[in-house]
Design a protein around this motif. Structure first.
Motif, PDB file in Angstrom:
ATOM      1  N   THR A 139       0.831  -1.201   0.000  1.00 35.62           N
ATOM      2  CA  THR A 139       0.000   0.000   0.000  1.00 35.62           C
ATOM      3  C   THR A 139       0.874   1.263   0.000  1.00 35.62           C
ATOM      4  OG1 THR A 139      -0.076  -0.023   2.420  1.00 35.62           O
ATOM      5  CG2 THR A 139      -1.857  -1.150   1.262  1.00 35.62           C
ATOM      6  N   SER A 159      -8.256  -9.735  -1.602  1.00 34.94           N
ATOM      7  CA  SER A 159      -8.806  -8.963  -0.485  1.00 34.94           C
ATOM      8  C   SER A 159      -8.623  -7.473  -0.752  1.00 34.94           C
ATOM      9  CB  SER A 159      -8.101  -9.341   0.817  1.00 34.94           C
ATOM     10  OG  SER A 159      -8.594  -8.549   1.896  1.00 34.94           O
ATOM     11  N   SER A 160      -9.399  -6.662  -0.058  1.00 39.78           N
ATOM     12  CA  SER A 160      -9.218  -5.206  -0.114  1.00 39.78           C
ATOM     13  C   SER A 160      -8.645  -4.682   1.195  1.00 39.78           C
ATOM     14  CB  SER A 160     -10.558  -4.519  -0.402  1.00 39.78           C
ATOM     15  OG  SER A 160     -11.496  -4.851   0.612  1.00 39.78           O
TER      16      SER A 160
END
Length: 194
Positions: A139, A159-160
């Motif tokens: 991220t 996944s988020s």
């Protein structure tokens, strides 16, 4: 069945104990009364895992296992890799490691990365290896407060959420460590009980 887990990392012990069934009893180094820091001097996860399990086996002559995990980032040519725990130098510090990682990736659109875990098991004096990989992305900033290591900046494929936004059960749906442990468990199911 009893196994010594050759680690001083309480987070890893907690994660592993959640994965293993109740008939396999895992003892951490601290629980076994072993107060040593095992060096990780090698250039591969496999050799470091082996170093740890062999050190404990030579001390105790008991069945044991260890693991070494690295975060491999495409844009950084495999860094931090085998140096993941001490990426920002000694002593090991998760916050500083994350800061260095995000700094080195600043402005880079390629955020692809994966975690790789190698487990070394010594069972009846023989050594066996198991591997787990979890692909994902790094991220732009830290998100979440659960987990440890690089969990706040790693989103697994599918996944988020970052690992640090997941509880242990949720993380284990994706986890590299869980995948390696699943192979170890399959091996354990086939060994004769003594």
């Amino acid at each position: 069945m009893q196994l010594i887990f050759a680690t001083n990392n309480p987070n890893k012990v907690k994660e592993i104990k959640k994965i293993l069934p109740s008939h396999i009893e895992v003892t951490s180094l601290r629980e076994a009364g072993i107060e040593i820091e095992i060096p990780e001097p090698h250039d591969s996860l496999k050799e470091n895992a082996s170093e740890k399990s062999r050190t404990i086996f030579n001390l105790t002559h008991q069945n044991c296992f260890s693991e070494d995990t690295g975060l491999i980032v495409d844009a950084l040519h495999g860094e931090p890799g085998v140096k993941s725990a001490r990426y920002a130098g000694e002593p090991a510090n998760d916050e500083k490691n994350i800061e260095k990682l995000l700094h080195n990736l600043k402005g880079n659109d390629n955020r692809n990365a994966y975690f790789k875990t190698i487990i070394s098991l010594i069972w009846d004096e023989k050594e066996y290896w198991f591997e787990g990989i979890c692909k994902g992305k790094i991220t732009q900033e830290k998100t979440g407060y659960l987990g440890f290591g690089y969990d706040p900046v790693f989103i697994p494929d599918g996944s988020s959420l970052t690992f640090a936004q997941m509880n242990t059960e949720e993380k284990n749906l994706f986890s590299h460590r869980k995948k390696a442990m699943a192979q170890l468990l399959k091996f354990m199911e086939d060994v004769p009980v003594k």
